[in-house]
Design an enzyme around this catalytic site. Structure first.
Site, short mmCIF file in Angstrom:
data_model
loop_
_atom_site.label_atom_id
_atom_site.label_comp_id
_atom_site.label_asym_id
_atom_site.label_seq_id
_atom_site.Cartn_x
_atom_site.Cartn_y
_atom_site.Cartn_z
CE LYS A 108 -4.21 -1.59 0.31
NZ LYS A 108 -5.20 -1.27 -0.75
CE LYS B 150 -10.61 -4.57 -4.05
NZ LYS B 150 -10.38 -3.22 -3.50
N GLY C 124 -9.38 -7.96 -2.94
CA GLY C 124 -9.89 -8.41 -1.65
C GLY C 124 -10.38 -7.23 -0.83
C1 NPQ Z 1 -7.86 -2.54 -2.12
N1 NPQ Z 1 -7.95 -4.12 -0.22
O1 NPQ Z 1 -7.43 -3.34 -2.90
C2 NPQ Z 1 -8.46 -2.95 -0.79
C3 NPQ Z 1 -8.78 -1.84 0.04
C4 NPQ Z 1 -9.26 -2.00 1.42
C5 NPQ Z 1 -6.66 -6.03 0.48
O2 NPQ Z 1 -5.71 -4.02 -0.16
C6 NPQ Z 1 -11.67 -2.67 5.77
C7 NPQ Z 1 -12.51 -3.13 4.79
C8 NPQ Z 1 -10.44 -2.17 5.44
C9 NPQ Z 1 -12.14 -3.08 3.47
C10 NPQ Z 1 -8.81 -1.63 3.75
C11 NPQ Z 1 -6.72 -4.62 0.01
C12 NPQ Z 1 -10.05 -2.14 4.10
C13 NPQ Z 1 -10.90 -2.58 3.10
C14 NPQ Z 1 -8.45 -1.57 2.42
C15 NPQ Z 1 -10.49 -2.53 1.77
O3 NPQ Z 1 -7.89 -1.37 -2.45
MG MG Z 2 -7.05 -1.53 -4.45
#
Ligand code: NPQ
Ligand code: MG
Length: 373
Positions: free
Chosen positions: A166, A266, A294
């Site tokens: 991230k 997603k 995810g």
């Molecule tokens: C993404 N997920 O791809 C997301 C964003 C994300 C696995 O990086 C709580 C619920 C916290 C949903 C943080 C990953 C979260 C969330 C990040 C989704 O952008």
């Molecule tokens: Mg993302």
């Protein structure tokens, strides 16, 4: 499908460690589950909205309200007419604008119920072509580079085949350089900005070019397709859209504009698994590879995602991590990594996993029964 009603159940599932992204830090997963109660059988759908609208415009309270006030009546109308099927409901729900995560939760609960009744697995229904899928892991923003390197080291030791960092302004080039230098050129590495940059940052983002990233995910705002297309011409790292891909049509538009050369699929973001499969199909038809994103799903949402990730054009590892990436205890039998860093598709009917009702009761914060009549 003989449906008696829908149960909305809100749970608070503790995270193993805080997960920090460019939009905020989460310490527990606030999840809305939909249980479709049939005659004997039941189906489950997980709403992936967050407590606050920080990833996209939906949030958990809003999703619950939309389900009880606007989606339930569509379910009731079809059931009364004896025409309740998942594809029919999906078209009925088109008159309610937006709210894809709320819709996906309801549609998935009903799909799970009907597949459990017919003895068909999600994977078979969706068209899975593999028994297991490679698992990537999403690594949150940390307070220091040594802490990041320790985290990545731990995930590699567990067997994850791909690392996603991230990023946000102030936590990007140095973090990527440190991980690349420490773990070498063979590590499959990508980054996710969750809309934290603007096109004015193009020269800065081009500094990621030397690190051979698989992709940069959603650097710019959700509605900025032209900006992503312009950025894609200014950097070498492939641009991958997440937040912007709200439907199969949006995916086709983004591809036509040159705004995305890889797509994060997603199901919650696009309104369910049928539309997610259409996103997969339109990308495949355009030669654009996809991977499964995810949303910190419990075992219920994870089961469906893993099944989806086994479709043919899912050619990059997804954020289909093991359950223990997020939860010390999952609400279903946990997903685990095999020796190859893959997770296996459940093979039983429907989602193929069952929630532990005792544990669910322990972590439930609210329930609501919505009878069909
Ligand atoms: C993404 N997920 O791809 C997301 C964003 C994300 C696995 O990086 C709580 C619920 C916290 C949903 C943080 C990953 C979260 C969330 C990040 C989704 O952008
Ligand atoms: Mg993302």
């Amino acid at each position: 499908m003989n449906l008696r009603g829908l149960e909305l159940r809100r749970i608070a599932l503790p995270l193993v460690s805080p997960f920090r992204t460019s939009f905020g830090t989460e310490t527990a997963r606030d999840v809305l589950l939909v249980r479709a109660a049939g005659d004997g059988a039941e189906g489950w759908g997980e709403c992936v909205a967050m407590s606050e609208p920080l990833y996209s415009s939906e949030h958990v309270d809003g999703a619950a309200e939309v389900i009880r006030r606007f989606l339930l009546p569509e379910v009731v109308a079809l059931a009364k007419a004896g025409e309740l099927t998942v594809p029919r409901l999906e078209s009925s729900l088109e008159r309610i604008k937006g709210h894809p995560m709320a819709k996906a939760a309801v549609l998935t609960a009903l799909l799970d119920l009907s597949l459990r009744e017919s003895g068909t697995s999600f994977g078979t229904y969706l068209g899975a072509v593999r028994p297991t899928v490679p698992a990537g892991v999403s690594v949150g923003i940390m307070s220091s580079i040594p802490e990041l390197l320790d985290a990545v080291d731990g995930y590699r030791a567990q067997g994850y085949v791909r690392i996603k960092l991230k990023i946000e302004p102030g936590w990007d080039v140095d973090a990527v350089r440190a991980v690349r230098e420490r773990f070498g050129d063979d590590l499959l590495l990508q980054v996710d900005a969750n809309t934290a940059y603007t096109l004015a940052d193009a020269r800065h983002l081009a500094r990621l070019d030397p690190f051979d990233l698989l992709l940069i995910e959603q650097p710019l705002p959700e509605d900025d397709l032209r900006g992503h297309a312009a950025l894609a011409r200014l950097i070498r790292t492939p641009v991958c859209l997440d937040e912007s891909i709200t439907s199969a049509r949006a995916a086709a538009d983004a591809i036509a504009l040159g705004a995305t050369s890889v797509v994060n699929v997603k199901p919650g973001r696009v309104g369910g698994y049928l539309e997610a499969r259409r996103v997969h199909d339109v990308c495949a038809a355009n030669g654009v590879p996809v991977w499964c994103g995810g949303m910190l799903e419990t075992g219920l949402g994870r089961a469906a995602n893993v099944a989806l990730a086994a479709l043919p054009n899912f050619t990059l590892p997804g954020d289909t991590s093991a359950s223990d990436r997020y939860f010390a205890r999952d609400i279903t039998e946990p997903f685990v990594l095999d020796d190859a860093g893959h997770v296996a598709l459940p093979t039983g009917p429907g989602l193929g996993v069952t929630p532990d009702l005792d544990y669910l009761t322990e972590i439930t914060t609210a329930t609501e029964w919505l009878p069909l009549s």
